[in-house]
Design an enzyme around this catalytic site. Structure first.
Site, mmCIF file in Angstrom:
data_model
loop_
_atom_site.group_PDB
_atom_site.id
_atom_site.type_symbol
_atom_site.label_atom_id
_atom_site.label_comp_id
_atom_site.label_asym_id
_atom_site.label_seq_id
_atom_site.Cartn_x
_atom_site.Cartn_y
_atom_site.Cartn_z
ATOM 1 N N GLU A 229 32.298 45.217 13.417
ATOM 2 C CA GLU A 229 31.574 46.525 13.354
ATOM 3 C C GLU A 229 30.088 46.300 12.548
ATOM 4 O O GLU A 229 29.185 47.196 13.345
ATOM 5 C CB GLU A 229 32.489 47.230 12.414
ATOM 6 C CG GLU A 229 33.717 47.681 12.754
ATOM 7 C CD GLU A 229 33.755 48.415 14.253
ATOM 8 O OE1 GLU A 229 32.684 48.970 14.663
ATOM 9 O OE2 GLU A 229 34.998 48.521 14.670
ATOM 10 N N GLU B 8 29.573 50.605 21.510
ATOM 11 C CA GLU B 8 31.107 50.480 22.056
ATOM 12 C C GLU B 8 30.879 49.251 23.156
ATOM 13 O O GLU B 8 31.443 48.612 23.282
ATOM 14 C CB GLU B 8 31.632 51.574 22.523
ATOM 15 C CG GLU B 8 32.062 52.824 21.951
ATOM 16 C CD GLU B 8 32.667 52.475 20.600
ATOM 17 O OE1 GLU B 8 33.442 51.520 20.765
ATOM 18 O OE2 GLU B 8 32.484 53.094 19.452
ATOM 19 N N HIS C 234 30.578 45.962 21.577
ATOM 20 C CA HIS C 234 32.088 45.528 21.065
ATOM 21 C C HIS C 234 32.432 44.549 22.111
ATOM 22 O O HIS C 234 33.278 43.869 21.921
ATOM 23 C CB HIS C 234 32.973 46.667 20.982
ATOM 24 C CG HIS C 234 32.696 47.072 19.460
ATOM 25 N ND1 HIS C 234 32.900 46.407 18.387
ATOM 26 C CD2 HIS C 234 32.759 48.100 18.882
ATOM 27 C CE1 HIS C 234 33.023 46.879 17.108
ATOM 28 N NE2 HIS C 234 32.860 48.200 17.409
HETATM 29 ZN ZN LIG Z 1 32.903 49.856 16.317
#
Ligand SMILES: [Zn+2]
Ligand SMILES: *[C@@H]1O[C@H](CO)[C@@H](O)[C@H](O)[C@H]1NC(C)=O
Ligand SMILES: *[C@@H]1O[C@H](CO)[C@@H](O)[C@H](O)[C@H]1NC(C)=O
Ligand SMILES: *[C@@H]1O[C@H](CO)[C@@H](O)[C@H](O)[C@H]1NC(C)=O
Ligand SMILES: *[C@@H]1O[C@H](CO)[C@@H](O)[C@H](O)[C@H]1NC(C)=O
Ligand SMILES: *[C@@H]1O[C@H](CO)[C@@H](O)[C@H](O)[C@H]1NC(C)=O
Ligand SMILES: *[C@@H]1O[C@H](CO)[C@@H](O)[C@H](O)[C@H]1NC(C)=O
Ligand SMILES: *[C@@H]1O[C@H](CO)[C@@H](O)[C@H](O)[C@H]1NC(C)=O
EC number: 3.4.11.-
Length: 920
Positions: free
Chosen positions: A351, A329, A332
Site C-alpha cells: 500500500e 491500482e 499494485h
Molecule cells: Zn491499494
C-alpha cells in the site's frame, strides 16, 4: 486496495480501535507443510441468481500441492463455513478423505497416514452461498430502466477468498489458477485472464486462461450484464477495457484515456512490461463496493465514483481522484501483484508503494496538477496526525486474525508507508531510487517480499551515498517503531545543534530514535530549498553539531519536506523565521516549507511545545500567502481547533474571526465569479478557500453561495460542478427555507450520476435543522430511500461532522443500533469518528452508559471499538481543559467559571443563529 471514502473526515489521529485481544488467541495461520502450485476452479452459478431468486452456487476445486513435510498426516487450508459447505474431498481423484472446518475457518483434511509422494492433488466439491455484504463472492443489484439487474462479483482482499472456495488464503501461498464458470447466457463472465465462452443448450461456460503465479486475494470474477468499451490507443500493446452498467457508457472516457497512459508509464518506470505476465486489462465500476477500488490482477474493480467521469457533472477533484485511484491500482499490478508482501504485517510494502505512485505516476501524465506537491499535504500530513498518538502501530505490526488484518489497512500503511518511500527517494536521488526498485521487482517477481529485500536492492545501487550507513540500518526504526521524530534546532552564534525525540501526544517511555536525513537552507543560499539530498545525518542517541554561515539570517530544516519529521527551533530562530516569512516573496522560503511550517506550528502548539501565541504570530504570514499548500495546512489546523472547541463557543467564534481576517487576500483571489477549471490548482484552491470562507461565515461568501442556490432553484441549471457542493451546502446551512433540503433530496433521487449523488449526499448534512438531519439518518437505514448501502456510513459521518449534527447522530445511534448494524453492514467503524467529535464529559458519560446497555456477546466488536473511541474522546476533552486558558488569554476572553462558559457559549450560538436568520 483503496480504503478512502469520498467524504473525508477532518482527520484527527483516531485510529480504528485494535481488534479484540482474546485471552487465548486461536491460530489463524496455516502451517508450511504443504504448498499449493495450481488450482483448477470450476464454479456453477444458478440462473435464479440473476433474477433475484437464488443466492447459491456450487463448485469444484482441484489443487495440486507440493508436500514439504512428508510426516504430516493432515493438510490445512481455508474455507469459511458460514458461506461454504464442503461436500467431499478426494485425494488424487480417488480416495475420499475426512475433513473438519473450525471456527478460525481452517479446513483440516485428514490424510490418515504419512506420505511418500512429493506432490498430491485434492479434489474438493463444495456448495456456496453468495454474500451480500460486499465481501467474498457477493451478490449485488442495481436498477436499469426501472428493472432490477443482478450481478455477482468478488472482493477477496484481505481474507475473503476463503468464503468463495477452499484455498490456501494467505498471500505467501502463490499458485496459478485456471477458472471455469458456468452461467446463464444472459450474462457475461470476466476474470483475471482472457476467457473463451462456449454456449450450450441452456447455459454458457466461460473458460479462462491460466493466471500467472499469484496470491488468492488477487483472484476475481464478475458475472453481470455490464458492457465494456475498449481503449483505442497505441500507448500499450494489449487490450484495455473499461466496463460498467450500460447506462454509464458515456462516462468511461477519462478511464479509457488515462488507464493506458498510466500503464505505459509504469511499464517504462519499472522496466518490467505488464504484458510479460498478463495479456489484458479490464477496469470495472461496481455499483456497490465496500473499498474504494481493488487491484485484482488484470481485473481491477472500483466504486463508480472512482472510475466514471462526466464532463458535465464531475468536478476537478473527481477527475484527479479517478486518475490517481487508477494509478494506485495499476501500480499494485507490480507492487502487490507481481511482488507481494509475505504477510499482512508489512502491508505497507503493497500500500505504501501504491500510495506513492498514485501521485508520482499520475504526475507524469498530468504535471499541471502538482501531485508531487499535493503529496505533502495529503499524505505526510494525514500520516502525522495518525502517527502521533500512543495507539499508533508501526509500519510493521503483528496481525493474525482477519479483523486485525483488516485493521492494518490504515493511514499508517498507506500514508506513512508512502511518505517513508518518498523520503528514501530523496535520500538516494530519484534515478538511483528507480533503478533500485527495478532490481527489486526483478529479484522478487512472482514471489513474496519483506522489507529487507527492498532495502537490500536499493542499497546495492547506492552504497556510496550513505557513507558508513546502509539502508537496512537506516530504515529499521522507521519500519519497526511507531511514530516519527521531532527534530529540535538550537542555534548559538554560528553553531547549530540538533537533537531528536518522538513527536507524541503524551510521553514516550521507549525513547524511540531514528536515523534522520538532514537537509537545510540558510538565507544566504543561492538555490534555496532546491537540494533535497541529506547534507548530514542525525543519528540515534547522539546530537548533531555543525556550523552555519555567519551572515545567514535564518536556517530552515528539511528542504521541500523530504524527510518524515517535524522541526522545532529555539525562540530566537523562530523569530527570525517569522520575520523572514513577512518579507517580500517570503524571503524565498519554498511553498512546501511554508506548508510545513504551518502544519508544524499547529502541531507544536497542540502538544505544548510552543504557545498558541507564538504559533499565531508565526502564522501571520498567511495574510499575504495565497499558496494552496500553506493554506491547506492552515485550514486543517484551524478546523482542528474548531472541532475541539465548538464553532458556537466564544473561543470558536474568536477563532473564526481570526481566520476570517487571515484569509481575506486568499479569498479575494478566487472569487465565485472567476472560474478557471482548466487551471487545476487554482480550482482546488478556490474550492478550499470558498468552502472555508463560507464555513467561517464571511458574509459575501454566504450571500454568493445562497445566490447560486436560488439561481439553481429557479433555473434548474446546476451550478458549476466545482462550486456545486459549496452552493448546495451553504444553500442549506444558511437558508431559513426548509424546502431547499427537500429540493436537493429530490434531486438526489432523480440523478443517476455517482459523483453528483455523492456531492448532494455530503451537502444534505449541512443543514442546521435537527429534524432534517434526523430524517436524513433515517433514510440511511431505509433501503427503499435510494441511498446505497455502500454510502450509508458516509451519510452518518457527514452528519456528525456538522457541529449541529453530533447530538443528532449520537441519539440516532442509540435508538437505532440494531437496524444500523444490518443496513450499514458495519457498526464498529462509525463510533471512532463520532466520539472524536465529542466536546464534553456529558457526551462521554452517555457513551459509557450506552456501552453498558449492550449485549456483550453480540456487540463485542462494537464495544471494543467504542472503548478505544472513548479513550481518545477523554483525552480530547482533557486537551480542551488544558489549552482553553491559553487560548482565552490569547483572544483576550475573560475567564469565568467553567459552567458560565458553557452558558455564554450557548447564548452566543443562539444569538448568532438568530442573527443569521435576519441577515439573510
Ligand atoms: Zn491499494
Ligand atoms: C487443470 O486442468 C488442466 C486442463 O485444463 C490439466 O492439464 C491440469 O492437470 C489440471 N490441474 C489440476 C491440478 O488438476
Ligand atoms: C502436480 O504438478 C506437478 C507439476 O506440474 C506434476 O509433476 C505432478 O504430477 C502433479 N501432481 C499431481 C498429484 O497431480
Ligand atoms: C447500451 O447503451 C447504448 C447507448 O445507450 C445502446 O446503444 C446499446 O444498445 C446498449 N447496450 C446494451 C447491451 O444494452
Ligand atoms: C521512459 O522514461 C524515461 C525517463 O525515465 C523517458 O526519458 C522516456 O521518454 C520514457 N519513454 C517512454 C516511451 O515514455
Ligand atoms: C522466493 O523467494 C525465496 C526467498 O528469497 C526463495 O528461497 C525462493 O526460491 C523464491 N521462490 C521462487 C519461486 O523464486
Ligand atoms: C542551546 O544551546 C546553548 C549553548 O550550547 C545552551 O546553553 C542552551 O541551553 C540550549 N538551548 C536549548 C533550548 O537546548
Ligand atoms: C513501547 O514499546 C513497547 C514494546 O515494543 C510497546 O508495547 C509500547 O506500545 C511502546 N510504547 C509506545 C508509546 O510506543
Amino acid at each position: 486496495m483503496i480504503y478512502k471514502h469520498l467524504i473525508l473526515l477532518l482527520s484527527s489521529g483516531v485510529l480504528l480501535a485494535p481488534a479484540d485481544t482474546a485471552s487465548e488467541t486461536p491460530n489463524y495461520r496455516l502451517p508450511k507443510t504443504h504448498l499449493p502450485n495450481e488450482y483448477n476452479l470450476t464454479l456453477k452459478l444458478n440462473s435464479g441468481t440473476f433474477k433475484g431468486k437464488s443466492k447459491t452456487f456450487t463448485g469444484t476445486v482441484i489443487i495440486n500441492i507440493t508436500v514439504l513435510d512428508k510426516s504430516s498426516k493432515e493438510i490445512k487450508l481455508h474455507a469459511d463455513s458460514t458461506y461454504i459447505t464442503v461436500n467431499s474431498v478426494k485425494l488424487n481423484g480417488v480416495t475420499e478423505l475426512s475433513h473438519t472446518i473450525d471456527v478460525t475457518s481452517i479446513l483440516t483434511i485428514d490424510l490418515g497416514t504419512e506420505t511418500t509422494k512429493d506432490s498430491l492433488s485434492l479434489t474438493i466439491k463444495f456448495k456456496g452461498i453468495h454474500r451480500e455484504d460486499m465481501n467474498g463472492f457477493y451478490l449485488s443489484n442495481y436498477q436499469e430502466k426501472n428493472t432490477a439487474k443482478y450481478l455477482v462479483t468478488t472482493q477477496f482482499q484481505p481474507t475473503h477468498a476463503r468464503s468463495a472456495f477452499p484455498c490456501f488464503d494467505e498471500p505467501e501461498f502463490k499458485a496459478t489458477f485456471q477458472v471455469k464458470i458456468e452461467h446463464p447466457k444472459s450474462v457475461t463472465a470476466l476474470s483475471n485472464t482472457k476467457g473463451t465462452t462456449t454456449n450450450e443448450w441452456f447455459s454458457s461456460t466461460t473458460t479462462f486462461e491460466k493466471t500467472p503465479i499469484m496470491s488468492t486475494y488477487l483472484l476475481a470474477f464478475i458475472v453481470s450484464e455490464f458492457t465494456c468499451t475498449e481503449s483505442k490507443t497505441d500507448a500499450i500493446s494489449f487490450p484495455h477495457s473499461v466496463c460498467s452498467r450500460n447506462e454509464t457508457i458515456e462516462m468511461r472516457q477519462l478511464a479509457l484515456m488515462d488507464g493506458p497512459l498510466i500503464l505505459a508509464e509504469l511499464n517504462n518506470y519499472t522496466g518490467i512490461l505488464y504484458e510479460t505476465h498478463m495479456h489484458k486489462m479490464h477496469q470495472l465500476a461496481i455499483p456497490d463496493f465496500s473499498a474504494g477500488a481493488m487491484e485484482n490482477w488484470g481485473l481491477v474493480t472500483y466504486r463508480e465514483i472512482y472510475l466514471l467521469w462526466s464532463e458535465k457533472e464531475s468536478t476537478n477533484i473527481n477527475k484527479q481522484q479517478i486518475s490517481t485511484v487508477i494509478a494506485h491500482e495499476l501500480a499494485h499490478q507490480w507492487f502487490g501483484n507481481l511482488v507481494t508482501t509475505r504477510w499482512w504485517d508489512t502491508t505497507f510494502l503493497n500500500e505504501g508503494f501504491a500510495t506513492y505512485f498514485e501521485y508520482f505516476i499520475t504526475h507524469k501524465i498530468h504535471p499541471d496538477w502538482e501531485l508531487d506537491k499535493q503529496f505533502i499535504i495529503d499524505e505526510y500530513h494525514s500520516a502525522f496526525e495518525a502517527d502521533c498518538v500512543i495507539s499508533a502501530g508501526a509500519l510493521k505490526s503483528n496481525v493474525s486474525s482477519p479483523s486485525e488484518v483488516s485493521a492494518i489497512f490504515n493511514t499508517i500503511s498507506y500514508s506513512k508507508g508512502g511518505s517513508i518511500l518518498r523520503m528514501v527517494e530523496h535520500i538516494l536521488g530519484s534515478s538511483v531510487f528507480q533503478s533500485g526498485l527495478q532490481a527489486y521487482l526483478k529479484e522478487r517477481s512472482l514471489n513474496y517480499t519483506e522489507p529487507k529485500f527492498l532495502w537490500e536492492s536499493l542499497n546495492a545501487v547506492s552504497q556510496s551515498l550513505l557513507n558508513d550507513l546502509d539502508l537496512n540500518t537506516v530504515m529499521k526504526n522507521w519500519v519497526e517503531n511507531p511514530g516519527y521524530p521531532l527534530v529540535t534546532v538550537n542555534v548559538t552564534g554560528n553553531k547549530v545543534e540538533l537533537t531528536q525525540k518522538r513527536f507524541l501526544i503524551g510521553n514516550d517511555p521507549n525513547k524511540t530514535n531514528w536515523h534522520i536525513p538532514i537537509s537545510y537552507t540558510q538565507s544566504t543560499d543561492k538555490n534555496k530549498f532546491a537540494n533535497t539530498f541529506p547534507q548530514t545525518w542525525l543519528k540515534p542517541n547522539e546530537s548533531l553539531k555543525f556550523a552555519v554561515n555567519e551572515s545567514s539570517e535564518w536556517i530552515i530544516l528539511n528542504n521541500q519536506h523530504a524527510g518524515y519529521f517535524r522541526v522545532n527551533y529555539d525562540d530566537v530562530s523562530w523569530e527570525k523565521i517569522r520575520l523572514a516569512l513577512k518579507k517580500d516573496d517570503f524571503d524565498g522560503i519554498h511553498e512546501l516549507n511554508r506548508a510545513q511550517i504551518a502544519n508544524d506550528v499547529f502541531g507544536l502548539a497542540k502538544t505544548g511545545y510552543i504557545s498558541y501565541g507564538k504559533a499565531f504570530a508565526i502564522l501571520e504570514f498567511l495574510e499575504t500567502d495565497v499558496s494552496y499548500y500553506s493554506w491547506s495546512s492552515a485550514v486543517s489546523g484551524f478546523n482542528y481547533l474548531l472541532k475541539r472547541l465548538g464553532t458556537g463557543s466564544t473561543l470558536g467564534q474568536s477563532i473564526q474571526a481570526h481566520s476570517r481576517k487571515l484569509i481575506t487576500k486568499l479569498y479575494e483571489s478566487v472569487p465565485f465569479s472567476k472560474l478557471n477549471n482548466t487551471d487545476h490548482i487554482y480550482t482546488a484552491k478556490q474550492v478550499m478557500a470558498l468552502s472555508y470562507a463560507c464555513q467561517i461565515g464571511i458574509e459575501s461568501c454566504k450571500t454568493a453561495a445562497l445566490g447560486e442556490f436560488d439561481k439553481y432553484k429557479t433555473t434548474k441549471i446546476r451550478p458549476d460542478p466545482n462550486l456545486r457542493k459549496i452552493a448546495y451546502c451553504n444553500g442549506l446551512r444558511y437558508s431559513k427555507d426548509k424546502s431547499n433540503w427537500e429540493y436537493l433530496w429530490d434531486s438526489y433521487k432523480s440523478t443517476d450520476d455517482a459523483s453528483e449523488k455523492m456531492t448532494i449526499l455530503s451537502a444534505l448534512s449541512c443543514t442546521t435543522d435537527k429534524e432534517l438531519l434526523n430524517k436524513y439518518l433515517e433514510f440511511s437505514i431505509d433501503s427503499s430511500s435510494g441511498i446505497r448501502s455502500q454510502d450509508s456510513l458516509s451519510v452518518f459521518s457527514a452528519v456528525y461532522s456538522n457541529f449541529d449534527g453530533v447530538e443528532v447522530a449520537f441519539n440516532f445511534l442509540k435508538n437505532n443500533y440494531v437496524q444500523i448494524k444490518t443496513s450499514y453492514k458495519s457498526l464498529n467503524a462509525l463510533v471512532a469518528g463520532l466520539a472524536d467529535t465529542f466536546t464534553t464529559n456529558g457526551q462521554i458519560n452517555e457513551l459509557k452508559e450506552f456501552i453498558k446497555s449492550l449485549d456483550t456477546q453480540e456487540y463485542s466488536g462494537f464495544i471494543t471499538a467504542a472503548k478505544g473511541a472513548l479513550k481518545s474522546a477523554e483525552s480530547n476533552v482533557e486537551w480542551v481543559e488544558k489549552y482553553k486558558k491559553e487560548l482565552n488569554e490569547y483572544y483576550g476572553i475573560p475567564q469565568p467559571g467553567s459552567s458560565c462558559i458553557l452558558m455564554i457559549s450557548v447564548n452566543v450560538f443562539v444569538i448568532s443563529l438568530i442573527g443569521l436568520l435576519f441577515l439573510i
